[in-house]
Design a protein around this motif. Structure first.
Motif, PDB file in Angstrom:
ATOM      1  N   VAL A 146       0.844  -1.197   0.000  1.00  0.00           N
ATOM      2  CA  VAL A 146       0.000   0.000   0.000  1.00  0.00           C
ATOM      3  C   VAL A 146       0.874   1.240   0.000  1.00  0.00           C
ATOM      4  N   THR A 147       0.311   2.306  -0.542  1.00  0.00           N
ATOM      5  CA  THR A 147       0.995   3.589  -0.532  1.00  0.00           C
ATOM      6  C   THR A 147      -0.026   4.709  -0.396  1.00  0.00           C
ATOM      7  N   THR A 148       0.431   5.805   0.152  1.00  0.00           N
ATOM      8  CA  THR A 148      -0.391   7.014   0.248  1.00  0.00           C
ATOM      9  C   THR A 148       0.180   8.097  -0.657  1.00  0.00           C
ATOM     10  N   SER A 149       1.070   7.714  -1.542  1.00  0.00           N
ATOM     11  CA  SER A 149       1.760   8.666  -2.409  1.00  0.00           C
ATOM     12  C   SER A 149       0.781   9.486  -3.239  1.00  0.00           C
ATOM     13  N   CYS A 150       1.096  10.748  -3.398  1.00  0.00           N
ATOM     14  CA  CYS A 150       0.304  11.641  -4.245  1.00  0.00           C
ATOM     15  C   CYS A 150       0.776  11.597  -5.700  1.00  0.00           C
ATOM     16  N   TRP A 151       1.892  10.918  -5.947  1.00  0.00           N
ATOM     17  CA  TRP A 151       2.420  10.818  -7.308  1.00  0.00           C
ATOM     18  C   TRP A 151       1.612   9.819  -8.120  1.00  0.00           C
ATOM     19  N   MET A 152       1.558  10.014  -9.424  1.00  0.00           N
ATOM     20  CA  MET A 152       0.938   9.052 -10.334  1.00  0.00           C
ATOM     21  C   MET A 152       1.835   7.823 -10.398  1.00  0.00           C
ATOM     22  N   GLY A 153       1.247   6.683 -10.712  1.00  0.00           N
ATOM     23  CA  GLY A 153       1.975   5.421 -10.711  1.00  0.00           C
ATOM     24  C   GLY A 153       3.147   5.343 -11.663  1.00  0.00           C
ATOM     25  N   ASN A 154       3.153   6.153 -12.724  1.00  0.00           N
ATOM     26  CA  ASN A 154       4.265   6.102 -13.679  1.00  0.00           C
ATOM     27  C   ASN A 154       5.343   7.138 -13.387  1.00  0.00           C
ATOM     28  N   ALA A 155       5.183   7.912 -12.325  1.00  0.00           N
ATOM     29  CA  ALA A 155       6.176   8.922 -11.965  1.00  0.00           C
ATOM     30  C   ALA A 155       7.393   8.258 -11.319  1.00  0.00           C
ATOM     31  N   PRO A 156       8.594   8.767 -11.583  1.00  0.00           N
ATOM     32  CA  PRO A 156       9.795   8.190 -10.965  1.00  0.00           C
ATOM     33  C   PRO A 156       9.743   8.223  -9.433  1.00  0.00           C
ATOM     34  N   GLU A 157       9.005   9.166  -8.873  1.00  0.00           N
ATOM     35  CA  GLU A 157       8.929   9.305  -7.418  1.00  0.00           C
ATOM     36  C   GLU A 157       7.949   8.318  -6.774  1.00  0.00           C
ATOM     37  N   TYR A 158       7.141   7.635  -7.596  1.00  0.00           N
ATOM     38  CA  TYR A 158       6.155   6.705  -7.043  1.00  0.00           C
ATOM     39  C   TYR A 158       6.877   5.557  -6.347  1.00  0.00           C
ATOM     40  N   PRO A 159       6.517   5.224  -5.112  1.00  0.00           N
ATOM     41  CA  PRO A 159       7.320   4.282  -4.322  1.00  0.00           C
ATOM     42  C   PRO A 159       7.201   2.809  -4.713  1.00  0.00           C
ATOM     43  N   ILE A 160       6.150   2.396  -5.376  1.00  0.00           N
ATOM     44  CA  ILE A 160       5.984   0.973  -5.708  1.00  0.00           C
ATOM     45  C   ILE A 160       6.381   0.770  -7.161  1.00  0.00           C
ATOM     46  N   LYS A 161       7.438  -0.001  -7.357  1.00  0.00           N
ATOM     47  CA  LYS A 161       8.046  -0.166  -8.687  1.00  0.00           C
ATOM     48  C   LYS A 161       7.761  -1.532  -9.316  1.00  0.00           C
ATOM     49  N   ASP A 162       6.981  -2.393  -8.667  1.00  0.00           N
ATOM     50  CA  ASP A 162       6.726  -3.739  -9.181  1.00  0.00           C
ATOM     51  C   ASP A 162       6.082  -3.681 -10.565  1.00  0.00           C
ATOM     52  N   SER A 163       6.401  -4.652 -11.393  1.00  0.00           N
ATOM     53  CA  SER A 163       5.847  -4.745 -12.744  1.00  0.00           C
ATOM     54  C   SER A 163       4.318  -4.782 -12.678  1.00  0.00           C
ATOM     55  N   ARG A 164       3.682  -4.165 -13.647  1.00  0.00           N
ATOM     56  CA  ARG A 164       2.212  -4.150 -13.704  1.00  0.00           C
ATOM     57  C   ARG A 164       1.657  -5.384 -14.401  1.00  0.00           C
ATOM     58  N   HIS A 165       2.517  -6.231 -14.941  1.00  0.00           N
ATOM     59  CA  HIS A 165       2.066  -7.432 -15.652  1.00  0.00           C
ATOM     60  C   HIS A 165       2.874  -8.632 -15.178  1.00  0.00           C
ATOM     61  N   MET A 166       2.399  -9.267 -14.119  1.00  0.00           N
ATOM     62  CA  MET A 166       3.098 -10.410 -13.538  1.00  0.00           C
ATOM     63  C   MET A 166       2.279 -11.676 -13.776  1.00  0.00           C
ATOM     64  N   LYS A 167       2.974 -12.773 -13.933  1.00  0.00           N
ATOM     65  CA  LYS A 167       2.332 -14.078 -14.033  1.00  0.00           C
ATOM     66  C   LYS A 167       2.370 -14.740 -12.666  1.00  0.00           C
ATOM     67  N   GLU A 168       1.250 -15.325 -12.288  1.00  0.00           N
ATOM     68  CA  GLU A 168       1.181 -16.043 -11.012  1.00  0.00           C
ATOM     69  C   GLU A 168       2.042 -17.300 -11.139  1.00  0.00           C
ATOM     70  N   PRO A 169       2.993 -17.527 -10.227  1.00  0.00           N
ATOM     71  CA  PRO A 169       3.817 -18.741 -10.312  1.00  0.00           C
ATOM     72  C   PRO A 169       2.987 -19.987  -9.970  1.00  0.00           C
ATOM     73  N   ALA A 170       3.460 -21.127 -10.413  1.00  0.00           N
ATOM     74  CA  ALA A 170       2.760 -22.389 -10.132  1.00  0.00           C
ATOM     75  C   ALA A 170       2.747 -22.675  -8.636  1.00  0.00           C
ATOM     76  N   VAL A 171       3.819 -22.293  -7.948  1.00  0.00           N
ATOM     77  CA  VAL A 171       3.929 -22.522  -6.510  1.00  0.00           C
ATOM     78  C   VAL A 171       4.381 -21.217  -5.854  1.00  0.00           C
ATOM     79  N   CYS A 172       3.680 -20.817  -4.821  1.00  0.00           N
ATOM     80  CA  CYS A 172       4.069 -19.617  -4.054  1.00  0.00           C
ATOM     81  C   CYS A 172       4.808 -20.030  -2.811  1.00  0.00           C
ATOM     82  N   THR A 173       5.913 -19.348  -2.555  1.00  0.00           N
ATOM     83  CA  THR A 173       6.661 -19.590  -1.320  1.00  0.00           C
ATOM     84  C   THR A 173       6.599 -18.319  -0.489  1.00  0.00           C
ATOM     85  N   LYS A 174       6.507 -18.487   0.783  1.00  0.00           N
ATOM     86  CA  LYS A 174       6.419 -17.321   1.674  1.00  0.00           C
ATOM     87  C   LYS A 174       7.761 -17.055   2.305  1.00  0.00           C
TER      88      LYS A 174
END
Length: 174
Positions: A146-174
């Protein structure tokens, strides 16, 4: 009897004034503000049907919805209790019988049985300037940021950089 009732009314009136005065004192440091509740689904091939954050519920799938109420001033220990529903096959309806038919309704019931429900709790990161709302990012393996950032998601200052197109893996590890 009338004297007793008038004293009782006066006592209730004074109690009400005292409550208002105390409430004013106790909320001075707890000022709240409303902001948008936004979701971003990073997992390809799935849809977020709805999400709820601390009881504020909205439709999922991305975009903004009104509203979530948060403290104007951040304080340690702020958490987001998040619940959400995932449709693991949001395009299945394209293979269903025609809309409005018994076959369509049966397919819809069968499809809804595959919806997945999740819950998690995450800390709300510190914010300095103002509350711009809360954006919930849904990642693979039921991870949430989660973020409370006022920046738009494509701005360099936006704190969450994870890819917007991820594939769910067959097995999730915690």
């Amino acid at each position: 009897m009338k004297r007793h009732i008038s004293k009782l009314i006066a006592a209730h009136w004074l109690f009400g004034i005292l409550c208002v005065a105390l409430a004013g004192c106790s909320t001075a440091d707890n000022e709240m503000a409303a902001g948008n509740l936004t979701s971003v689904n990073h997992v390809d091939g799935t849809a977020i049907n709805w999400l709820s954050v601390n009881g504020y519920r909205t439709a999922g799938g991305g975009g903004r919805a009104c509203c979530i109420v948060m403290p104007v001033k951040w304080r340690p220990g702020l958490i987001a209790n998040i619940e959400w529903e995932v449709d693991p096959d949001p395009y299945a309806y394209s293979k269903w019988p025609p809309l409005g038919t018994d076959g369509y309704r049966a397919a819809q019931v069968k499809h809804k049985a595959n919806y997945q429900h999740y819950k998690t709790t995450v800390e709300i990161p510190e914010y300095q300037e103002k509350v711009c709302g809360l954006t919930v990012h849904f990642l693979t393996c039921q991870q949430v940021k989660v973020t409370t950032s006022c920046w738009m998601g494509n701005a360099p200052e936006y704190p969450i950089k994870d890819s917007r197109h991820m594939k769910e893996p067959a097995v999730c590890t915690k």
